[in-house]
Design a protein around this motif. Structure first.
Motif, PDB file in Angstrom:
ATOM      1  N   ALA A   8       3.672  -1.162   3.894  1.00 27.29           N
ATOM      2  CA  ALA A   8       3.147   0.193   3.735  1.00 27.29           C
ATOM      3  C   ALA A   8       4.297   1.141   3.458  1.00 27.29           C
ATOM      4  O   ALA A   8       5.418   0.933   3.926  1.00 27.29           O
ATOM      5  N   SER A   9       4.015   2.199   2.743  1.00 27.09           N
ATOM      6  CA  SER A   9       5.076   3.131   2.359  1.00 27.09           C
ATOM      7  C   SER A   9       5.443   4.100   3.476  1.00 27.09           C
ATOM      8  O   SER A   9       6.371   4.888   3.311  1.00 27.09           O
ATOM      9  N   THR A  10       4.716   4.061   4.598  1.00 27.06           N
ATOM     10  CA  THR A  10       4.998   4.978   5.702  1.00 27.06           C
ATOM     11  C   THR A  10       4.930   4.256   7.039  1.00 27.06           C
ATOM     12  O   THR A  10       4.335   3.187   7.160  1.00 27.06           O
TER      13      THR A  10
ATOM     14  N   VAL B   3       0.850  -1.185   0.000  1.00 27.30           N
ATOM     15  CA  VAL B   3       0.000   0.000   0.000  1.00 27.30           C
ATOM     16  C   VAL B   3       0.885   1.235   0.000  1.00 27.30           C
ATOM     17  O   VAL B   3       1.597   1.494   0.957  1.00 27.30           O
ATOM     18  N   ASP B   4       0.838   1.982  -1.111  1.00 28.69           N
ATOM     19  CA  ASP B   4       1.534   3.265  -1.210  1.00 28.69           C
ATOM     20  C   ASP B   4       0.446   4.329  -1.237  1.00 28.69           C
ATOM     21  O   ASP B   4      -0.035   4.730  -2.294  1.00 28.69           O
ATOM     22  N   ALA B   5       0.024   4.755  -0.047  1.00 27.01           N
ATOM     23  CA  ALA B   5      -1.159   5.603   0.066  1.00 27.01           C
ATOM     24  C   ALA B   5      -0.754   7.058   0.171  1.00 27.01           C
ATOM     25  O   ALA B   5       0.190   7.405   0.859  1.00 27.01           O
ATOM     26  N   CYS B   6      -1.475   7.905  -0.496  1.00 26.78           N
ATOM     27  CA  CYS B   6      -0.965   9.262  -0.620  1.00 26.78           C
ATOM     28  C   CYS B   6      -2.039  10.324  -0.701  1.00 26.78           C
ATOM     29  O   CYS B   6      -3.153  10.069  -1.129  1.00 26.78           O
ATOM     30  N   GLU B   7      -1.655  11.525  -0.283  1.00 27.03           N
ATOM     31  CA  GLU B   7      -2.453  12.724  -0.472  1.00 27.03           C
ATOM     32  C   GLU B   7      -1.694  13.654  -1.406  1.00 27.03           C
ATOM     33  O   GLU B   7      -0.471  13.599  -1.490  1.00 27.03           O
ATOM     34  N   ALA B   8      -2.430  14.526  -2.072  1.00 27.50           N
ATOM     35  CA  ALA B   8      -1.784  15.334  -3.105  1.00 27.50           C
ATOM     36  C   ALA B   8      -1.123  16.568  -2.530  1.00 27.50           C
ATOM     37  O   ALA B   8      -1.484  17.101  -1.528  1.00 27.50           O
ATOM     38  N   GLY B   9      -0.122  17.065  -3.236  1.00 30.34           N
ATOM     39  CA  GLY B   9       0.487  18.361  -3.016  1.00 30.34           C
ATOM     40  C   GLY B   9       0.907  18.860  -4.378  1.00 30.34           C
ATOM     41  O   GLY B   9       0.362  18.429  -5.375  1.00 30.34           O
TER      42      GLY B   9
END
Length: 505
Positions: A181-183, A144-150
């Protein structure tokens, strides 16, 4: 046992048979990318592109058949559940035929405490856990490489909640399960416009292409891929505004062996990066492939698609570039790359590859009674390989008294110089040959006028130094003009000297 050691041991015993075994035949994957999250979330730039790249490397190097890797982009939760169900049906058939299936689930997109986001729909982490562990595969891997935008470095946030630890069921029937997980909790995952994707997935792809092959056996295992990806993601995010990002994992397994995710021998072409500590190689190739590889104490062999590549070597002493063509089946070694004198100068604060400039000075055309005239100069300088091409445009005008004959002279012209750097410091001195052309007009007091083409040849010298965000410098030239003088062709000495202000691009 230290945590890094625990990672190495735990991930190295995910069961698919004996150690060093070739890739299993029954391999299935569901790869999901979603740029859109819940209402109010800004769209991501690269989540769907990350998914495409991950699918491509699985098919290219992982012995996943194209029809067995389902790529879903911008879909809802129902489509994800259906895709996992289709993969499960295929795995049951494979098991009935004596196979030992591997199942990989990958997601890149938005996430929050409620789970992964697929537009306004969600799949909770608990449900995702159940869907993956409920398959009949011998080994199951969820990434899971879960992300929010910037914007440039984009904040991609798997929320800081305990569900990201992916607590697993205790069933002893599961031979091998890994959730990655990526974080870590409380961190933000990040993506970068410079690499065209998330840090984590970018480095995961590079790991599977060979950078993660720590033991040099030509096979990249899950453990090797995770260790490389985690280390490079951490290194790549240390200097970002959001700070360091730590990839995490949770697993439960039994048996022995390792999950082999990539076999470098399957590559269309292979390129070996030499031992080169302290340097980074950036490769841009076909299908928008981008690989950023940190060279080390040992050579690194990369599995790549055949085609043309632009290679950049970055080091403390500067950067160097090269163009390569990898043919089908090629096994090549990276040619030695050394920075040019321009690149060495730039490493010490020298000018950017391109400069726009404007200035003023004096020009002598070598005409009787002319002397020197004020000149306005505009131009551009652009580095092309080992030389700098400098193009200048000049305008001057002067009232002349030639032994009692008074006239007004105007001149418009330009010249192109091929400059070579004479030194490698932030105060750069360049010199080289120059050719030019202009047109001069002579207007007498009785309003008669005459004109002549002016051909110029000589040598140019350019010296520039930084002043704040700009550069200032001198642009000098010495040579001769070929022109019509008194109705005859003549060669006359000529020179110019200008003070410039330059802006780099």
């Amino acid at each position: 046992m230290t945590r890094p050691a625990a990672i190495a041991v735990a991930l190295s015993i995910l069961a698919l048979g004996a150690p060093g075994r070739a890739l299993a035949a029954a391999r299935y994957a569901v790869v999901v990318g979603s740029n859109a999250g819940a209402t109010g979330r800004p769209r991501l730039w690269f989540a769907e592109k990350d998914a495409e790249r991950f699918r491509r490397v699985l098919v290219e190097l992982g012995e996943f058949q194209p029809g067995d890797v389902q790529l879903l982009e911008g879909v809802g939760a129902k489509r994800v559940r259906e895709a996992i169900a289709r993969a499960e049906a295929a795995m049951e058939v494979a098991r009935a035929g004596g196979e030992h299936p591997l199942f990989v689930f990958y997601f890149s997109g938005h996430a929050a405490s409620g789970g992964i986001e697929l537009g306004d729909e969600r799949v909770s982490f608990g449900e995702l856990r159940s869907l993956v562990t409920g398959t009949s595969a011998d080994a199951k891997v969820a990434i899971v490489d879960a992300c929010e935008a910037g914007l440039l470095t984009q904040v991609k946030g798997a929320a800081a909640v305990p569900t990201l630890e992916f607590a697993l069921p205790t069933s002893d029937t599961v031979r091998g399960t890994a959730f990655i997980a990526s974080t870590a909790e409380g961190e933000s995952a990040q993506e970068s416009a410079a690499i065209g994707g998330s840090f984590f997935t970018h480095h995961l792809e590079v790991a599977l292409r060979g950078a993660g092959d720590a033991d040099g056996d030509g096979l990249v295992t899950l453990g090797e891929a995770f260790r490389y990806t985690a280390a490079q993601t951490l290194a790549g995010t240390l200097a970002t505004a959001e700070g360091a990002q730590h990839a995490t994992y949770e697993f439960r397994m039994s048996g022995r062996g390792d999950v082999v995710l990539a076999d470098l021998r399957r590559a269309d072409a292979r390129l070996t990066v030499p031992r080169d500590p302290g340097t980074t190689y950036v490769l841009r190739g076909p299908m928008s492939l981008l690989a950023e590889v940190t060279a080390g104490e040992k050579p690194i062999t990369l599995a790549l698609p055949a085609g043309p590549y632009h290679v950049e070597r970055r080091s403390r002493e500067g950067r160097a570039t090269a163009e390569l063509e990898l043919g089908h089946g090629a096994v090549e070694t990276m040619p030695p790359l050394a920075p040019s004198r321009y690149e060495l100068a730039r490493a010490k604060g020298g000018p950017k590859p391109g400069l726009l400039f404007a200035g003023f000075g004096a020009m002598a055309l070598g005409l009787p009674g002319f002397g020197a005239a004020p000149v306005v100069r505009l131009g551009v300088r652009k580095e092309v390989g080992p030389i700098g091409l400098r193009v200048r445009l000049d305008y001057l005008g002067k009232a002349v008294n030639d032994a009692g004959v008074r006239y007004d002279l105007g001149y418009v012209g330009g010249a192109v110089a091929a400059l070579y750097p004479l030194n490698t410091s932030r105060i750069l001195v360049e010199a080289g040959p120059e050719l030019g052309y202009g047109y001069a007009t002579q207007r007498l007091a009785d309003r008669r006028s005459f004109g002549s083409n002016v051909f110029w040849g000589g040598a140019a010298l350019m010296a520039t130094a930084p002043v704040g965000r700009l550069r200032v410098g001198l642009d000098a030239a010495l040579g001769a003009d070929l022109l019509r003088l008194d109705f005859r062709t003549a060669v006359r000495p000529a020179a110019s000297l200008s003070f410039l202000v330059l802006w780099g691009f």
